[in-house]
Design an enzyme around this catalytic site. Structure first.
Site, short mmCIF file in Angstrom:
data_model
loop_
_atom_site.label_atom_id
_atom_site.label_comp_id
_atom_site.label_asym_id
_atom_site.label_seq_id
_atom_site.Cartn_x
_atom_site.Cartn_y
_atom_site.Cartn_z
N ASN A 155 -11.71 -7.12 50.39
CA ASN A 155 -11.01 -5.85 50.54
C ASN A 155 -11.07 -5.29 51.96
OD1 ASN A 155 -13.60 -5.96 49.06
ND2 ASN A 155 -13.75 -3.81 49.61
N CYS A 328 -15.04 2.48 48.64
CA CYS A 328 -16.25 2.66 47.83
C CYS A 328 -17.51 2.40 48.62
CB CYS A 328 -16.26 1.67 46.66
SG CYS A 328 -14.68 1.40 45.95
N1 PLP Z 1 -12.70 -5.38 43.59
C1 PLP Z 1 -12.15 -5.24 44.81
C2 PLP Z 1 -12.08 -6.42 45.72
C3 PLP Z 1 -11.64 -4.01 45.22
O1 PLP Z 1 -11.07 -3.89 46.42
C4 PLP Z 1 -11.72 -2.92 44.32
C5 PLP Z 1 -11.25 -1.58 44.74
O2 PLP Z 1 -11.22 -1.26 45.92
C6 PLP Z 1 -12.28 -3.12 43.06
C7 PLP Z 1 -12.77 -4.36 42.73
C8 PLP Z 1 -12.39 -2.03 42.05
O3 PLP Z 1 -11.12 -1.62 41.64
P1 PLP Z 1 -11.00 -0.35 40.68
O4 PLP Z 1 -11.57 0.81 41.47
O5 PLP Z 1 -9.56 -0.21 40.43
O6 PLP Z 1 -11.83 -0.62 39.49
#
Ligand code: PLP
Length: 389
Positions: A155, A328
Site C-alpha cells: 500500500n 493506518c
Molecule cells: N490491506 C491493505 C494492503 C490495505 O492497503 C488496506 C487498507 O489500506 C487494508 C488491508 C485494510 O482495508 P480495509 O480498511 O478496507 O479493511
C-alpha cells in the site's frame, strides 16, 4: 479551485455508475434477502449478478467460495484466525509464514497469534523491496507451517510481490497460501486460474466501490472456520445480514475495474510516470522502488530536507490530497522494511509523500500538482537548515 485527490491507495471515489446502481437498494428495494416475502426475494437476482461479476473479475471457478464481508481487515483476520484454529489449535501445525511488509490487519493479527503461542516467520524483502521466493523456499516446512500470507502489492510503495512464484512454492510444499490483494485489484490483473492462491482478501472501496463491504475468496478444498456465528448467511461462513447495496456496488465496481485494467496500465501509468519524471527534476528528490515492479498508480517520493507532513499540509492548502503513507500506519514509516531495503534511511523516510492516482485523475491535475509541489518544497526548504549538497 477544484480539489485534486491523489490518495487513492487510502480509498477511492465510488464510480458514479456504482453509486447509481446501488441507490435502489438503499431506498425501494430494502428487503432482507433472508426474508421469504417478495421484499426479500426480489433482491436475489441482483445479488447473484454481483457475485457472478466477482467470480468473473477474479476468474474464480464455480466450486470456489466468495464470502461477502465488511472489509479486508475482516477477511485478513478471518483467514489467519481460522487457519490458527483449524491447523494449530486443533491440528499439529505450529507456524505461520508472512512478510515484514504486511498491512497491520495481517501483521498485528500475527502479533496477536504470537501471544497465543504461534511461531510467526516474517520473510524479509530484497534490495528491490519485494519478497524473494528463495527466502520462502529456505524456510517453508509442510510439517510445521499452517499458512503462508504475503500481500500482492504494498500500500505504501506500490511494489508488487512475485505472488505467482510464492504461491507455487507453497502449493508444491502443500501449505495453503493467502494474499491480501487490496492494492492489486483494479490496478493489475488478478487471475485465480493462473495463480495458485488459496485465500484472497479485498475491499470494494479501494477499486471505486463503496466502503463497508469486501470479500474473502476461498479456493475449493480449503476450509474456513467462521469468526461470526448466529446466522445462515454465506452458507454459515459469515453470519450477519448481507449488505445488499454494498454487494451490488462491489460487483459492478469489480466489472468496471476489470474493464479499465488496460486503461490503468497505459493511461494511469503514463500520468504517474509524468508525475514521477517531473518530481525527480527537483533537486534532492528520490522515488522509492523500480517502476517495472510497481502498481501503475503509485509513486512514493522522498524530498530531502522537507518534512513529509509539512509538505502534505502545504499541498492540502492548495487543494491537493496526498499522503505520508498508509492511512493506518503512517507513524511506522521510518521502520518500513521496504524503504530500508531500497536504501531509504529513517531520516529520509519521514520526508516522503505518497501520490496514488486513479482512472479519474487528469493530466491537468498532475501538472497543477507538480507546480504546487515545487512551490511547497521551495518554501519549506527556505525555512529549513538542511544542507542539500
Ligand atoms: N490491506 C491493505 C494492503 C490495505 O492497503 C488496506 C487498507 O489500506 C487494508 C488491508 C485494510 O482495508 P480495509 O480498511 O478496507 O479493511
Amino acid at each position: 479551485m477544484n480539489k485534486i485527490y491523489l490518495d487513492n491507495n487510502a480509498t477511492t471515489m465510488a464510480d458514479p455508475k456504482v453509486r447509481d446502481e446501488m441507490s435502489a437498494f438503499v431506498s425501494q428495494m430494502y428487503g432482507n434477502p433472508n426474508s421469504l416475502h417478495t421484499f426479500g426475494t426480489e433482491v436475489h437476482p441482483y445479488m447473484r449478478l454481483a457475485l457472478d461479476r466477482l467470480y468473473k473479475g477474479l476468474n474464480a471457478s464455480d466450486e470456489d467460495d466468495i464470502i461477502i464481508n465488511s472489509c479486508a481487515t475482516e477477511g485478513n483476520n478471518t483467514v489467519l484466525k481460522s487457519v490458527w484454529l483449524n491447523h494449530i489449535v486443533n491440528g499439529s501445525k505450529k507456524r505461520i509464514i508472512t512478510s515484514q511488509i504486511e498491512h497491520p490487519s495481517v501483521s498485528e493479527t500475527c502479533q496477536f497469534l504470537e501471544t497465543m503461542g504461534v511461531e510467526v516467520i516474517y520473510l524479509p524483502v530484497n534490495q528491490r523491496g519485494i519478497v524473494d521466493p528463495d527466502e520462502l523456499r529456505k524456510v517453508i516446512n509442510p510439517k510445521l507451517d499452517a499458512l503462508v500470507s504475503v500481500m500482492w502489492a504494498n500500500n505504501e510503495t506500490g511494489l508488487i510481490n512475485p505472488i505467482r512464484e510464492l504461491a507455487q512454492i507453497s502449493k508444491e510444499a502443500g501449505v495453503p497460501f493467502h494474499s491480501d490483494a487490496v492494492q492489486a485489484i483494479g490496478k493489475i490483473p488478478v487471475d485465480l486460474q493462473s495463480v495458485a492462491v488459496d485465500y484472497l482478501t479485498f475491499s470494494a472501496h479501494k477499486f471505486h466501490g463503496p466502503k463497508g463491504v469486501g470479500a474473502l475468496y476461498v479456493r475449493a478444498g480449503q476450509k474456513i472456520t467462521p469468526l461470526f456465528h448466529g446466522g445462515e448467511q454465506m452458507g454459515g461462513l459469515r453470519s450477519g445480514t448481507i449488505n445488499v447495496a454494498g454487494l451490488v456496488g462491489m460487483g459492478l465496481a469489480m466489472e468496471l475495474a476489470t474493464d479499465y485494467l488496460e486503461y490503468e496500465d497505459q493511461e494511469v501509468r503514463r500520468l504517474r510516470d509524468h508525475l514521477e519524471d517531473s518530481l525527480v527534476q527537483i533537486p534532492g528528490v528520490m522515488v522509492i522502488g523500480d517502476r517495472d515492479i510497481r502498481t501503475p498508480n503509485t509513486v512514493f517520493a522522498s524530498f530531502k530536507g522537507v518534512e513529509g507532513e509539512g509538505l502534505l499540509w502545504d499541498l492540502n492548502r492548495s487543494g491537493i490530497a496526498a499522503s505520508t503513507g498508509s492511512a493506518c500506519a503512517s507513524e511506522t514509516l521510518e521502520e518500513n522494511p521496504s524503504f530500508k531495503a531500497i536504501g531509504i534511511s529513517s531520516d529520509l523516510a519521514h520526508t516522503g509523500i505518497r501520490f496514488s492516482l486513479s482512472r479519474f485523475t487528469t493530466k491537468e491535475e498532475i501538472d497543477r500538482t507538480v507546480d504546487a509541489v515545487k512551490k511547497a518544497v521551495e518554501r519549506l526548504r527556505s525555512i529549513s537548515t538542511t544542507d542539500l549538497s
